[in-house]
Design a protein around this motif. Structure first.
Motif, PDB file in Angstrom:
ATOM      1  N   THR A  86       0.830  -1.208   0.000  1.00  0.00           N
ATOM      2  CA  THR A  86       0.000   0.000   0.000  1.00  0.00           C
ATOM      3  C   THR A  86       0.864   1.258   0.000  1.00  0.00           C
ATOM      4  OG1 THR A  86      -1.802  -1.098   1.177  1.00  0.00           O
ATOM      5  CG2 THR A  86      -1.719   1.303   1.310  1.00  0.00           C
ATOM      6  N   LEU A  87       1.906   1.266   0.825  1.00  0.00           N
ATOM      7  CA  LEU A  87       2.783   2.431   0.909  1.00  0.00           C
ATOM      8  C   LEU A  87       3.553   2.644  -0.392  1.00  0.00           C
ATOM      9  CD1 LEU A  87       4.185   1.949   4.525  1.00  0.00           C
ATOM     10  CD2 LEU A  87       2.434   3.573   3.781  1.00  0.00           C
ATOM     11  N   ALA A  88       3.994   1.565  -1.014  1.00  0.00           N
ATOM     12  CA  ALA A  88       4.721   1.684  -2.273  1.00  0.00           C
ATOM     13  C   ALA A  88       3.848   2.322  -3.350  1.00  0.00           C
ATOM     14  CB  ALA A  88       5.213   0.309  -2.720  1.00  0.00           C
ATOM     15  N   THR A  89       2.596   1.916  -3.405  1.00  0.00           N
ATOM     16  CA  THR A  89       1.661   2.487  -4.376  1.00  0.00           C
ATOM     17  C   THR A  89       1.338   3.937  -4.037  1.00  0.00           C
ATOM     18  OG1 THR A  89       0.680   0.315  -4.754  1.00  0.00           O
ATOM     19  CG2 THR A  89      -0.604   2.233  -5.422  1.00  0.00           C
ATOM     20  N   LEU A  90       1.157   4.208  -2.763  1.00  0.00           N
ATOM     21  CA  LEU A  90       0.746   5.539  -2.318  1.00  0.00           C
ATOM     22  C   LEU A  90       1.847   6.578  -2.487  1.00  0.00           C
ATOM     23  CD1 LEU A  90      -1.520   7.148  -0.845  1.00  0.00           C
ATOM     24  CD2 LEU A  90      -0.416   6.497   1.301  1.00  0.00           C
ATOM     25  N   LEU A  91       3.100   6.205  -2.186  1.00  0.00           N
ATOM     26  CA  LEU A  91       4.187   7.181  -2.127  1.00  0.00           C
ATOM     27  C   LEU A  91       5.085   7.183  -3.358  1.00  0.00           C
ATOM     28  CD1 LEU A  91       5.214   6.628   1.594  1.00  0.00           C
ATOM     29  CD2 LEU A  91       3.743   8.429   0.669  1.00  0.00           C
ATOM     30  N   GLY A  92       5.147   6.099  -4.071  1.00  0.00           N
ATOM     31  CA  GLY A  92       5.973   6.045  -5.268  1.00  0.00           C
ATOM     32  C   GLY A  92       7.437   6.341  -4.973  1.00  0.00           C
ATOM     33  N   ALA A  93       8.009   7.274  -5.752  1.00  0.00           N
ATOM     34  CA  ALA A  93       9.437   7.593  -5.633  1.00  0.00           C
ATOM     35  C   ALA A  93       9.767   8.307  -4.323  1.00  0.00           C
ATOM     36  CB  ALA A  93       9.877   8.453  -6.829  1.00  0.00           C
ATOM     37  N   GLN A  94       8.765   8.798  -3.612  1.00  0.00           N
ATOM     38  CA  GLN A  94       9.036   9.459  -2.333  1.00  0.00           C
ATOM     39  C   GLN A  94       9.496   8.470  -1.265  1.00  0.00           C
ATOM     40  OE1 GLN A  94       5.212  11.521  -1.771  1.00  0.00           O
ATOM     41  NE2 GLN A  94       6.339  13.451  -1.907  1.00  0.00           N
ATOM     42  N   ALA A  95       9.255   7.204  -1.495  1.00  0.00           N
ATOM     43  CA  ALA A  95       9.713   6.174  -0.559  1.00  0.00           C
ATOM     44  C   ALA A  95      11.097   5.716  -0.982  1.00  0.00           C
ATOM     45  CB  ALA A  95       8.747   4.998  -0.540  1.00  0.00           C
ATOM     46  N   ARG A  96      12.098   6.069  -0.192  1.00  0.00           N
ATOM     47  CA  ARG A  96      13.459   5.615  -0.510  1.00  0.00           C
ATOM     48  C   ARG A  96      13.595   4.120  -0.282  1.00  0.00           C
ATOM     49  NH1 ARG A  96      18.320   9.792   1.119  1.00  0.00           N
ATOM     50  NH2 ARG A  96      17.920  11.272  -0.581  1.00  0.00           N
ATOM     51  N   SER A  97      12.989   3.634   0.765  1.00  0.00           N
ATOM     52  CA  SER A  97      12.971   2.194   1.007  1.00  0.00           C
ATOM     53  C   SER A  97      11.800   1.855   1.913  1.00  0.00           C
ATOM     54  CB  SER A  97      14.286   1.714   1.652  1.00  0.00           C
ATOM     55  OG  SER A  97      14.408   2.192   2.975  1.00  0.00           O
ATOM     56  N   ILE A  98      11.280   0.639   1.756  1.00  0.00           N
ATOM     57  CA  ILE A  98      10.234   0.112   2.631  1.00  0.00           C
ATOM     58  C   ILE A  98      10.653  -1.307   2.992  1.00  0.00           C
ATOM     59  CG2 ILE A  98       7.769  -0.304   2.949  1.00  0.00           C
ATOM     60  CD1 ILE A  98       7.235   1.487   0.532  1.00  0.00           C
ATOM     61  N   GLU A  99      10.914  -1.519   4.273  1.00  0.00           N
ATOM     62  CA  GLU A  99      11.411  -2.814   4.725  1.00  0.00           C
ATOM     63  C   GLU A  99      10.475  -3.424   5.753  1.00  0.00           C
ATOM     64  OE1 GLU A  99      16.187  -2.455   4.688  1.00  0.00           O
ATOM     65  OE2 GLU A  99      15.180  -1.076   6.084  1.00  0.00           O
ATOM     66  N   VAL A 100      10.381  -4.731   5.724  1.00  0.00           N
ATOM     67  CA  VAL A 100       9.639  -5.467   6.742  1.00  0.00           C
ATOM     68  C   VAL A 100      10.644  -6.309   7.517  1.00  0.00           C
ATOM     69  CG1 VAL A 100       7.854  -7.160   7.237  1.00  0.00           C
ATOM     70  CG2 VAL A 100       7.536  -5.527   5.361  1.00  0.00           C
ATOM     71  N   VAL A 101      10.837  -5.982   8.790  1.00  0.00           N
ATOM     72  CA  VAL A 101      11.755  -6.708   9.656  1.00  0.00           C
ATOM     73  C   VAL A 101      11.015  -7.040  10.946  1.00  0.00           C
ATOM     74  CG1 VAL A 101      13.949  -6.663  10.887  1.00  0.00           C
ATOM     75  CG2 VAL A 101      13.744  -5.509   8.671  1.00  0.00           C
ATOM     76  N   ARG A 102      11.024  -8.314  11.318  1.00  0.00           N
ATOM     77  CA  ARG A 102      10.322  -8.787  12.513  1.00  0.00           C
ATOM     78  C   ARG A 102       8.855  -8.354  12.516  1.00  0.00           C
ATOM     79  NH1 ARG A 102      15.393  -7.154  14.527  1.00  0.00           N
ATOM     80  NH2 ARG A 102      16.665  -8.898  15.244  1.00  0.00           N
ATOM     81  N   GLU A 103       8.257  -8.444  11.339  1.00  0.00           N
ATOM     82  CA  GLU A 103       6.840  -8.135  11.145  1.00  0.00           C
ATOM     83  C   GLU A 103       6.508  -6.671  11.426  1.00  0.00           C
ATOM     84  OE1 GLU A 103       4.359 -10.850  13.234  1.00  0.00           O
ATOM     85  OE2 GLU A 103       5.132 -12.627  12.199  1.00  0.00           O
ATOM     86  N   GLU A 104       7.502  -5.805  11.294  1.00  0.00           N
ATOM     87  CA  GLU A 104       7.282  -4.364  11.423  1.00  0.00           C
ATOM     88  C   GLU A 104       7.762  -3.664  10.153  1.00  0.00           C
ATOM     89  OE1 GLU A 104       9.126  -2.912  14.950  1.00  0.00           O
ATOM     90  OE2 GLU A 104       7.705  -3.893  16.292  1.00  0.00           O
ATOM     91  N   VAL A 105       7.016  -2.654   9.743  1.00  0.00           N
ATOM     92  CA  VAL A 105       7.325  -1.944   8.504  1.00  0.00           C
ATOM     93  C   VAL A 105       8.084  -0.657   8.826  1.00  0.00           C
ATOM     94  CG1 VAL A 105       6.375  -0.912   6.404  1.00  0.00           C
ATOM     95  CG2 VAL A 105       5.226  -2.868   7.457  1.00  0.00           C
ATOM     96  N   THR A 106       9.215  -0.472   8.156  1.00  0.00           N
ATOM     97  CA  THR A 106       9.993   0.759   8.284  1.00  0.00           C
ATOM     98  C   THR A 106      10.067   1.440   6.930  1.00  0.00           C
ATOM     99  OG1 THR A 106      11.354  -0.100  10.092  1.00  0.00           O
ATOM    100  CG2 THR A 106      12.222   1.771   8.873  1.00  0.00           C
ATOM    101  N   LEU A 107       9.621   2.676   6.889  1.00  0.00           N
ATOM    102  CA  LEU A 107       9.661   3.506   5.688  1.00  0.00           C
ATOM    103  C   LEU A 107      10.749   4.555   5.848  1.00  0.00           C
ATOM    104  CD1 LEU A 107       8.439   4.855   3.063  1.00  0.00           C
ATOM    105  CD2 LEU A 107       6.907   6.103   4.639  1.00  0.00           C
ATOM    106  N   THR A 108      11.659   4.647   4.873  1.00  0.00           N
ATOM    107  CA  THR A 108      12.701   5.668   4.895  1.00  0.00           C
ATOM    108  C   THR A 108      12.432   6.676   3.784  1.00  0.00           C
ATOM    109  OG1 THR A 108      14.333   4.095   5.757  1.00  0.00           O
ATOM    110  CG2 THR A 108      15.185   6.114   4.780  1.00  0.00           C
ATOM    111  N   VAL A 109      12.464   7.964   4.150  1.00  0.00           N
ATOM    112  CA  VAL A 109      12.197   9.032   3.182  1.00  0.00           C
ATOM    113  C   VAL A 109      13.299  10.080   3.262  1.00  0.00           C
ATOM    114  CG1 VAL A 109       9.710   8.674   3.318  1.00  0.00           C
ATOM    115  CG2 VAL A 109      10.788  10.376   4.790  1.00  0.00           C
ATOM    116  N   ALA A 110      13.409  10.885   2.211  1.00  0.00           N
ATOM    117  CA  ALA A 110      14.393  11.961   2.174  1.00  0.00           C
ATOM    118  C   ALA A 110      13.884  13.155   2.969  1.00  0.00           C
ATOM    119  CB  ALA A 110      14.674  12.372   0.732  1.00  0.00           C
TER     120      ALA A 110
END
Length: 207
Positions: free
Chosen positions: A19-43
């Motif tokens: 959902t975040l990848a579709t919503l944010l597009g290039a504004q999302a530098r990375s979206i990771e799932v670690v230990r069932e938690e989502v981390t979004l990195t942005v500029a």
């Protein structure tokens, strides 16, 4: 007659990532799932716009900011870290969709770390941003009252930075002759405290 309470089912991390990848597009530098938690990195340049989207877009609806803290990556990974030094990490909660998100944003400059304030979006960010400013020296542009919150007015430096001395720079005491509190250069000599390592064979009767 009984009241009916409807509870939203928790969104799976991979579904939220999509959902975040579709919503944010290039504004999302990375979206990771670690230990069932989502981390979004942005500029830093996209930070405020992304946070506003996360709050307002029907697909995300993160109504609540739970926490915001500063980070200093200077010695991260035993010195192998090659990215920017300072970052803010924000935890968001969507009551509507029953999902959580961690957002990480790095400051562009190490010498003068600056980020946009998100207090216009979540008033609760006020004291969190003041704490990150006090402890890490991160300046939040647009904050109405950015001043220290944990240390006192005469404090020098930012105590959670990795290069801040453990003894500090100044010490405070009450001067009876002047009848006021004064600040003086710290008199504690810096020293390394190395724990005692026991290497005797069969210590404690263990074989």
């Amino acid at each position: 007659m009984t009241d009916t309470v409807t509870t939203a089912h928790a969104v799976e991390p991979e579904a939220l990532k999509s959902t975040l990848a579709t919503l944010l597009g290039a504004q999302a530098r990375s979206i990771e799932v670690v230990r069932e938690e989502v981390t979004l990195t942005v500029a830093a340049a996209d930070y405020f716009a992304v946070m506003q989207t996360l709050r307002d877009a029907p697909a995300s609806r993160f109504e609540q900011l739970i926490d915001l803290c500063g980070m200093d990556y200077q010695t991260y990974g035993d010195g192998r870290w090659e990215g920017q030094r300072f970052a803010a990490v924000v935890h968001l909660l969507s009551v509507s969709h029953n999902h959580r998100l961690r957002v990480r944003v790095f400051c562009d400059e190490d010498d003068f770390p600056v980020l946009a304030s998100v207090t216009p979006l979540w008033a609760g960010a006020n004291w969190f941003e003041r704490e990150a400013f006090d402890l890490y020296g991160i300046v939040f542009e647009g904050h109405d009252d950015l001043r220290r919150i944990l240390t006192d007015y005469g404090f020098i430096g930012h105590p959670f930075r990795k290069d801040f001395p453990l003894s500090g720079h100044v010490e405070m005491r009450y001067d009876a002759e002047r009848q006021r509190v004064i600040y003086e250069p710290v008199t504690i000599e810096p020293r390394e405290i190395t724990p005692r390592i026991i290497r005797e064979d069969n210590y404690g009767g263990l074989h």
